[in-house]
Design a protein around this motif. Structure first.
Motif, PDB file in Angstrom:
ATOM      1  N   LYS A  86      -2.858  34.469  42.191  1.00 15.39           N
ATOM      2  CA  LYS A  86      -3.668  33.744  41.224  1.00 15.39           C
ATOM      3  C   LYS A  86      -5.079  33.575  41.768  1.00 15.39           C
ATOM      4  CE  LYS A  86      -3.792  29.460  38.494  1.00 15.39           C
ATOM      5  NZ  LYS A  86      -3.104  28.163  38.231  1.00 15.39           N
ATOM      6  N   ILE A  87      -6.068  33.759  40.928  1.00 13.36           N
ATOM      7  CA  ILE A  87      -7.468  33.558  41.313  1.00 13.36           C
ATOM      8  C   ILE A  87      -8.131  32.709  40.233  1.00 13.36           C
ATOM      9  CG2 ILE A  87      -9.697  34.641  41.797  1.00 13.36           C
ATOM     10  CD1 ILE A  87      -8.193  37.133  42.706  1.00 13.36           C
ATOM     11  N   THR A  88      -8.730  31.610  40.634  1.00 10.75           N
ATOM     12  CA  THR A  88      -9.376  30.705  39.693  1.00 10.75           C
ATOM     13  C   THR A  88     -10.896  30.792  39.821  1.00 10.75           C
ATOM     14  OG1 THR A  88      -9.416  28.831  41.235  1.00 10.75           O
ATOM     15  CG2 THR A  88      -7.408  29.138  39.904  1.00 10.75           C
ATOM     16  N   GLU A  89     -11.589  30.236  38.843  1.00  8.28           N
ATOM     17  CA  GLU A  89     -13.049  30.204  38.875  1.00  8.28           C
ATOM     18  C   GLU A  89     -13.552  29.454  40.112  1.00  8.28           C
ATOM     19  OE1 GLU A  89     -15.350  31.547  36.869  1.00  8.28           O
ATOM     20  OE2 GLU A  89     -13.898  32.508  35.524  1.00  8.28           O
ATOM     21  N   GLU A 149      -6.726  38.149  35.019  1.00  6.25           N
ATOM     22  CA  GLU A 149      -5.426  37.547  35.338  1.00  6.25           C
ATOM     23  C   GLU A 149      -4.415  38.610  35.730  1.00  6.25           C
ATOM     24  OE1 GLU A 149      -4.034  35.030  32.227  1.00  6.25           O
ATOM     25  OE2 GLU A 149      -5.763  33.681  32.315  1.00  6.25           O
ATOM     26  N   LYS A 150      -4.555  39.797  35.158  1.00  2.00           N
ATOM     27  CA  LYS A 150      -3.740  40.942  35.536  1.00  2.00           C
ATOM     28  C   LYS A 150      -4.692  42.076  35.906  1.00  2.00           C
ATOM     29  CE  LYS A 150       0.325  39.823  32.748  1.00  2.00           C
ATOM     30  NZ  LYS A 150       1.292  40.313  31.724  1.00  2.00           N
ATOM     31  N   GLY A 151      -4.716  42.412  37.182  1.00  2.00           N
ATOM     32  CA  GLY A 151      -5.605  43.449  37.658  1.00  2.00           C
ATOM     33  C   GLY A 151      -4.994  44.819  37.559  1.00  2.00           C
ATOM     34  N   PRO A 152      -5.510  45.801  38.328  1.00  2.00           N
ATOM     35  CA  PRO A 152      -4.904  47.133  38.361  1.00  2.00           C
ATOM     36  C   PRO A 152      -3.412  47.083  38.695  1.00  2.00           C
ATOM     37  CG  PRO A 152      -7.054  47.171  39.402  1.00  2.00           C
ATOM     38  CD  PRO A 152      -6.752  45.732  39.112  1.00  2.00           C
ATOM     39  N   THR A 169      -7.051  39.791  39.904  1.00  2.05           N
ATOM     40  CA  THR A 169      -8.091  40.493  40.659  1.00  2.05           C
ATOM     41  C   THR A 169      -9.462  39.927  40.309  1.00  2.05           C
ATOM     42  OG1 THR A 169      -6.813  42.551  40.751  1.00  2.05           O
ATOM     43  CG2 THR A 169      -9.180  42.731  41.127  1.00  2.05           C
ATOM     44  N   ILE A 170     -10.300  39.760  41.322  1.00  6.50           N
ATOM     45  CA  ILE A 170     -11.703  39.409  41.114  1.00  6.50           C
ATOM     46  C   ILE A 170     -12.559  40.565  41.586  1.00  6.50           C
ATOM     47  CG2 ILE A 170     -11.812  38.184  43.344  1.00  6.50           C
ATOM     48  CD1 ILE A 170     -13.955  36.358  42.074  1.00  6.50           C
ATOM     49  N   VAL A 171     -13.558  40.910  40.805  1.00  6.19           N
ATOM     50  CA  VAL A 171     -14.502  41.945  41.195  1.00  6.19           C
ATOM     51  C   VAL A 171     -15.890  41.310  41.290  1.00  6.19           C
ATOM     52  CG1 VAL A 171     -14.836  42.716  38.791  1.00  6.19           C
ATOM     53  CG2 VAL A 171     -15.444  44.239  40.691  1.00  6.19           C
ATOM     54  N   VAL A 172     -16.592  41.582  42.376  1.00  8.08           N
ATOM     55  CA  VAL A 172     -17.920  41.035  42.649  1.00  8.08           C
ATOM     56  C   VAL A 172     -18.916  42.191  42.671  1.00  8.08           C
ATOM     57  CG1 VAL A 172     -19.374  39.834  44.324  1.00  8.08           C
ATOM     58  CG2 VAL A 172     -16.996  39.107  43.977  1.00  8.08           C
TER      59      VAL A 172
END
Length: 208
Positions: A87-90, A153-156, A162-165
């Motif tokens: 899980k990744i949140t803001e 919320e669902k990446g590759p 997943t978070i992308v920067v």
């Protein structure tokens, strides 16, 4: 905090964090700090939104053509990073910005400095030693940076978020025939190493 187009203002926590960590590494080499550029941040926002829509926050560079004549610069450079977790949140975006910038800088482990031209040393071009993110972060002539991110919320991997920067740099670095920085900057970085690796050189090292 956001601008009217939704891009991050300089006083946003994510923006302050990512800018601060760029400048922490640049300070170690006695390089001038990068200033926040709203137009570059706006481009980063648009591109991470595209990656969210088309790649589920996977990596993929924007076109070089789209980064020409952007933000007042003839050419703009681009660094990308992604991370996956259950899980990744803001609220976790700033810490992921730190991990992204640190990961780019830690390519110093595969980098060797040459006083003539940034691509001279063989170690830099030998797979899998990627160093282009490091050299862009530390490019002496770069003055501006603008970044943003997107979270899926669902990446590759559909079982992971997943978070992308994305960070964009003006003027862009990694230009042939020029160098990352000068011998004095090499000496400063060798005397005050940060990150995972200490900078090395090929051939005759600068006299420090």
């Amino acid at each position: 905090m956001e601008n009217s187009d939704g891009s991050l203002k300089e006083d946003d926590l994510f923006a302050m964090t990512v800018q601060c960590h760029h400048n922490k590494f640049r300070e170690a080499a006695a390089l001038p700090p990068l200033q926040w550029n709203a137009q570059l941040a706006s481009f980063s926002k648009a591109w991470t939104a595209t990656l969210k829509e088309t790649k589920k926050c996977g990596l993929g560079h924007s076109s070089t053509g789209d980064r020409r004549s952007l933000g007042g610069f003839v050419y703009v450079g681009e660094n990308l990073a992604s991370r996956s977790a259950t899980k990744i949140t803001e609220d976790q975006a700033p810490e992921n910005a730190i991990l992204g910038v640190e990961g780019w800088f830690d390519e110093i482990e595969g980098y060797q400095y040459s006083a003539s031209e940034y691509r001279t040393c063989a170690k830099q071009s030998t797979a899998p030693k990627v160093t282009g993110h490091f050299t862009q972060v530390m490019w002496q002539q770069t003055t501006d940076v603008g970044c943003d991110y997107a979270i899926c919320e669902k990446g590759p991997n559909p079982n992971m978020a997943t978070i992308v920067v994305s960070c964009n740099y003006g003027p862009g670095g990694n230009m042939g025939g020029t160098n990352v920085f000068g011998p004095d900057n090499f000496c400063s970085l060798s005397e005050a190493p940060v990150g995972k690796g200490k900078i090395t050189s090929c051939g005759t090292p600068p006299k420090c």
